[in-house]
Design a protein around this motif. Structure first.
Motif, PDB file in Angstrom:
ATOM      1  N   MET A  17       0.848  -1.076  -0.002  1.00 50.75           N
ATOM      2  CA  MET A  17      -0.016   0.036   0.176  1.00 50.75           C
ATOM      3  C   MET A  17       0.860   1.295  -0.121  1.00 50.75           C
ATOM      4  O   MET A  17       1.852   1.202   0.956  1.00 50.75           O
ATOM      5  CB  MET A  17      -0.838  -0.180   1.126  1.00 50.75           C
ATOM      6  CG  MET A  17      -2.497   0.344   0.894  1.00 50.75           C
ATOM      7  SD  MET A  17      -2.820   0.740   2.428  1.00 50.75           S
ATOM      8  CE  MET A  17      -4.110  -0.446   2.844  1.00 50.75           C
ATOM      9  N   THR A  18       0.344   2.332  -0.603  1.00 49.08           N
ATOM     10  CA  THR A  18       1.103   3.500  -0.938  1.00 49.08           C
ATOM     11  C   THR A  18       0.587   4.472   0.054  1.00 49.08           C
ATOM     12  O   THR A  18      -0.765   4.687  -0.088  1.00 49.08           O
ATOM     13  CB  THR A  18       1.387   3.942  -2.323  1.00 49.08           C
ATOM     14  OG1 THR A  18      -0.025   4.070  -2.708  1.00 49.08           O
ATOM     15  CG2 THR A  18       2.237   2.858  -3.081  1.00 49.08           C
ATOM     16  N   LYS A  19       1.212   5.183   0.638  1.00 52.47           N
ATOM     17  CA  LYS A  19       0.725   6.230   1.633  1.00 52.47           C
ATOM     18  C   LYS A  19       1.119   7.655   0.748  1.00 52.47           C
ATOM     19  O   LYS A  19       2.225   7.714   0.472  1.00 52.47           O
ATOM     20  CB  LYS A  19       1.264   6.063   2.973  1.00 52.47           C
ATOM     21  CG  LYS A  19       0.739   6.985   3.720  1.00 52.47           C
ATOM     22  CD  LYS A  19       1.129   6.573   5.288  1.00 52.47           C
ATOM     23  CE  LYS A  19       0.343   7.707   6.245  1.00 52.47           C
ATOM     24  NZ  LYS A  19       0.948   7.543   7.500  1.00 52.47           N
ATOM     25  N   SER A  20       0.101   8.493   0.804  1.00 49.94           N
ATOM     26  CA  SER A  20       0.078   9.728   0.004  1.00 49.94           C
ATOM     27  C   SER A  20       0.960  10.505   1.041  1.00 49.94           C
ATOM     28  O   SER A  20       0.812  10.594   2.111  1.00 49.94           O
ATOM     29  CB  SER A  20      -0.938  10.297  -0.514  1.00 49.94           C
ATOM     30  OG  SER A  20      -1.786  10.743   0.430  1.00 49.94           O
ATOM     31  N   LYS A  21       1.877  11.580   0.421  1.00 50.21           N
ATOM     32  CA  LYS A  21       2.433  12.331   1.381  1.00 50.21           C
ATOM     33  C   LYS A  21       1.489  13.360   2.009  1.00 50.21           C
ATOM     34  O   LYS A  21       0.774  13.958   0.906  1.00 50.21           O
ATOM     35  CB  LYS A  21       3.800  12.878   0.607  1.00 50.21           C
ATOM     36  CG  LYS A  21       4.938  12.044   0.783  1.00 50.21           C
ATOM     37  CD  LYS A  21       6.021  12.706   0.385  1.00 50.21           C
ATOM     38  CE  LYS A  21       7.344  11.979   0.821  1.00 50.21           C
ATOM     39  NZ  LYS A  21       8.581  12.898   0.210  1.00 50.21           N
ATOM     40  N   SER A  22       1.496  13.842   3.026  1.00 51.54           N
ATOM     41  CA  SER A  22       0.673  14.982   3.377  1.00 51.54           C
ATOM     42  C   SER A  22       1.556  16.235   3.492  1.00 51.54           C
ATOM     43  O   SER A  22       2.736  16.243   3.949  1.00 51.54           O
ATOM     44  CB  SER A  22       0.201  14.596   4.843  1.00 51.54           C
ATOM     45  OG  SER A  22      -0.414  15.587   5.388  1.00 51.54           O
ATOM     46  N   SER A  23       1.106  17.300   3.196  1.00 53.57           N
ATOM     47  CA  SER A  23       1.854  18.397   3.216  1.00 53.57           C
ATOM     48  C   SER A  23       0.881  19.652   3.868  1.00 53.57           C
ATOM     49  O   SER A  23      -0.253  19.689   3.838  1.00 53.57           O
ATOM     50  CB  SER A  23       2.310  18.976   1.596  1.00 53.57           C
ATOM     51  OG  SER A  23       1.111  19.464   1.079  1.00 53.57           O
ATOM     52  N   VAL A  24       1.756  20.724   4.273  1.00 54.50           N
ATOM     53  CA  VAL A  24       0.894  21.660   4.772  1.00 54.50           C
ATOM     54  C   VAL A  24      -0.001  22.230   3.847  1.00 54.50           C
ATOM     55  O   VAL A  24      -0.989  22.730   4.076  1.00 54.50           O
ATOM     56  CB  VAL A  24       2.017  22.858   5.586  1.00 54.50           C
ATOM     57  CG1 VAL A  24       1.534  23.897   6.153  1.00 54.50           C
ATOM     58  CG2 VAL A  24       2.687  21.911   6.701  1.00 54.50           C
ATOM     59  N   PHE A  25       0.448  22.501   2.653  1.00 56.99           N
ATOM     60  CA  PHE A  25      -0.236  23.111   1.461  1.00 56.99           C
ATOM     61  C   PHE A  25      -1.332  22.598   1.400  1.00 56.99           C
ATOM     62  O   PHE A  25      -2.455  23.173   1.267  1.00 56.99           O
ATOM     63  CB  PHE A  25       0.622  23.035   0.469  1.00 56.99           C
ATOM     64  CG  PHE A  25      -0.036  23.988  -0.792  1.00 56.99           C
ATOM     65  CD1 PHE A  25      -0.126  25.447  -0.650  1.00 56.99           C
ATOM     66  CD2 PHE A  25      -0.782  23.219  -1.904  1.00 56.99           C
ATOM     67  CE1 PHE A  25      -1.001  26.228  -1.633  1.00 56.99           C
ATOM     68  CE2 PHE A  25      -1.228  23.841  -2.921  1.00 56.99           C
ATOM     69  CZ  PHE A  25      -1.368  25.288  -2.699  1.00 56.99           C
ATOM     70  N   SER A  26      -1.519  21.252   1.171  1.00 55.46           N
ATOM     71  CA  SER A  26      -2.866  20.405   0.646  1.00 55.46           C
ATOM     72  C   SER A  26      -3.570  20.300   1.780  1.00 55.46           C
ATOM     73  O   SER A  26      -4.913  20.176   1.704  1.00 55.46           O
ATOM     74  CB  SER A  26      -2.386  19.051   0.017  1.00 55.46           C
ATOM     75  OG  SER A  26      -1.624  18.274   0.867  1.00 55.46           O
ATOM     76  N   ASP A  27      -2.997  20.100   3.044  1.00 58.48           N
ATOM     77  CA  ASP A  27      -4.043  19.982   4.255  1.00 58.48           C
ATOM     78  C   ASP A  27      -4.704  21.325   4.758  1.00 58.48           C
ATOM     79  O   ASP A  27      -5.569  21.189   5.277  1.00 58.48           O
ATOM     80  CB  ASP A  27      -3.103  19.375   5.251  1.00 58.48           C
ATOM     81  CG  ASP A  27      -2.698  17.815   4.882  1.00 58.48           C
ATOM     82  OD1 ASP A  27      -3.518  17.150   4.026  1.00 58.48           O
ATOM     83  OD2 ASP A  27      -2.184  17.264   5.593  1.00 58.48           O
TER      84      ASP A  27
ATOM     85  N   ILE B 204      -8.314  26.306   2.982  1.00 59.68           N
ATOM     86  CA  ILE B 204      -8.650  27.677   3.418  1.00 59.68           C
ATOM     87  C   ILE B 204      -8.636  28.677   2.140  1.00 59.68           C
ATOM     88  O   ILE B 204      -9.658  29.475   2.037  1.00 59.68           O
ATOM     89  CB  ILE B 204      -7.426  28.466   4.438  1.00 59.68           C
ATOM     90  CG1 ILE B 204      -7.802  27.807   5.555  1.00 59.68           C
ATOM     91  CG2 ILE B 204      -7.650  29.717   4.390  1.00 59.68           C
ATOM     92  CD1 ILE B 204      -6.619  27.634   6.400  1.00 59.68           C
ATOM     93  N   GLY B 205      -7.834  28.459   1.017  1.00 58.84           N
ATOM     94  CA  GLY B 205      -7.748  29.323   0.037  1.00 58.84           C
ATOM     95  C   GLY B 205      -9.301  29.263  -0.889  1.00 58.84           C
ATOM     96  O   GLY B 205      -9.744  30.229  -1.408  1.00 58.84           O
ATOM     97  N   VAL B 206      -9.453  27.787  -1.037  1.00 56.28           N
ATOM     98  CA  VAL B 206     -10.783  27.579  -1.833  1.00 56.28           C
ATOM     99  C   VAL B 206     -11.971  28.169  -1.011  1.00 56.28           C
ATOM    100  O   VAL B 206     -12.931  28.789  -1.601  1.00 56.28           O
ATOM    101  CB  VAL B 206     -11.024  26.071  -1.933  1.00 56.28           C
ATOM    102  CG1 VAL B 206     -12.413  25.751  -2.146  1.00 56.28           C
ATOM    103  CG2 VAL B 206      -9.967  25.367  -2.779  1.00 56.28           C
ATOM    104  N   LEU B 207     -11.932  28.033   0.299  1.00 53.25           N
ATOM    105  CA  LEU B 207     -13.185  28.747   1.121  1.00 53.25           C
ATOM    106  C   LEU B 207     -13.056  30.243   0.784  1.00 53.25           C
ATOM    107  O   LEU B 207     -14.154  30.739   1.163  1.00 53.25           O
ATOM    108  CB  LEU B 207     -13.116  28.060   2.721  1.00 53.25           C
ATOM    109  CG  LEU B 207     -13.324  26.946   2.717  1.00 53.25           C
ATOM    110  CD1 LEU B 207     -13.243  26.461   4.465  1.00 53.25           C
ATOM    111  CD2 LEU B 207     -14.910  26.694   2.423  1.00 53.25           C
ATOM    112  N   LEU B 208     -11.769  30.886   0.967  1.00 54.29           N
ATOM    113  CA  LEU B 208     -12.081  32.167   0.791  1.00 54.29           C
ATOM    114  C   LEU B 208     -12.237  32.464  -0.578  1.00 54.29           C
ATOM    115  O   LEU B 208     -13.126  33.696  -0.627  1.00 54.29           O
ATOM    116  CB  LEU B 208     -10.451  32.685   0.924  1.00 54.29           C
ATOM    117  CG  LEU B 208     -10.180  34.158   1.032  1.00 54.29           C
ATOM    118  CD1 LEU B 208     -10.678  34.838   1.910  1.00 54.29           C
ATOM    119  CD2 LEU B 208      -8.481  34.502   1.015  1.00 54.29           C
TER     120      LEU B 208
END
Length: 182
Positions: free
Chosen positions: A1-11, A16-20
């Motif tokens: 199983m591959t785990k996707s990397k989490s990043s501050v930008f995507s998380d 927040i940018g989309v909601l704004l």
């Protein structure tokens, strides 16, 4: 199983940018809608107020807004009929519903007698305090002078009806001020 990397930008930053962006677009659409509808609403309100003035002083041909000093607090506007048949008083009074919850209009003829009164809007208790809007209560004011002799409160709605009666008394106070100023 591959785990996707989490990043501050995507998380964090991207949601927040989309909601704004959604908020900005929604606000812009609401502002445009308000810009289009505000003049239409203002015109409709002005027309409704003119119709209310004519309803309480039907002999008038048109109305002129008067500037009068020392009016009672409940009297918000005073209009004189251009043809001299009387005056119309816009009234805002307290009611059982709270502060400034009873908006009324009162016509007083040149002879000093009430031509009619109406409630424009109110926050009184439905079925009780709201009875001040009924013809049975309103009709007792027609033809009365400043003494308001024979005007009765509504049983069970004495607070609302007392506020109504006191506002009409204030209309007579304003009437006297207008007559003195002329």
């Amino acid at each position: 199983m591959t785990k996707s990397k989490s990043s501050v930008f995507s998380d964090f930053v991207l949601p927040i940018g989309v909601l704004l962006l959604i908020c900005i677009v929604a606000s812009a659409l609401l502002a445009m809608t308000n810009k289009v509808t505000a003049p239409i609403i203002a015109e409709a309100q002005a027309r409704a107020q003119e119709e209310a003035r004519i309803a309480v002083l039907p002999e008038a041909d048109s109305f002129e807004l008067l500037e009068v000093d020392g009016l009672p607090e409940t009297v918000t506007e005073v209009y004189r009929a251009s043809n001299g048949v009387g005056y119309v008083f816009m009234l805002t009074s307290d009611g059982y519903g709270g502060r400034d919850t009873l908006n009324m209009i009162c016509g007083i003829g040149a002879d000093g007698l009430i031509t009619d009164t109406q409630v424009i809007s109110h926050d009184e208790t439905v079925g009780l305090g709201s009875r001040v809007t009924g013809d049975d209560f309103r009709s007792q004011f027609v033809g009365k002078d400043t003494a308001l002799e024979g005007v009765d409160t509504i049983g069970g709605a004495t607070i609302s009806s007392n506020y109504y009666i006191n506002a009409i008394r204030d209309a007579f106070t304003a009437y006297d001020l207008v007559k003195e100023a002329e």
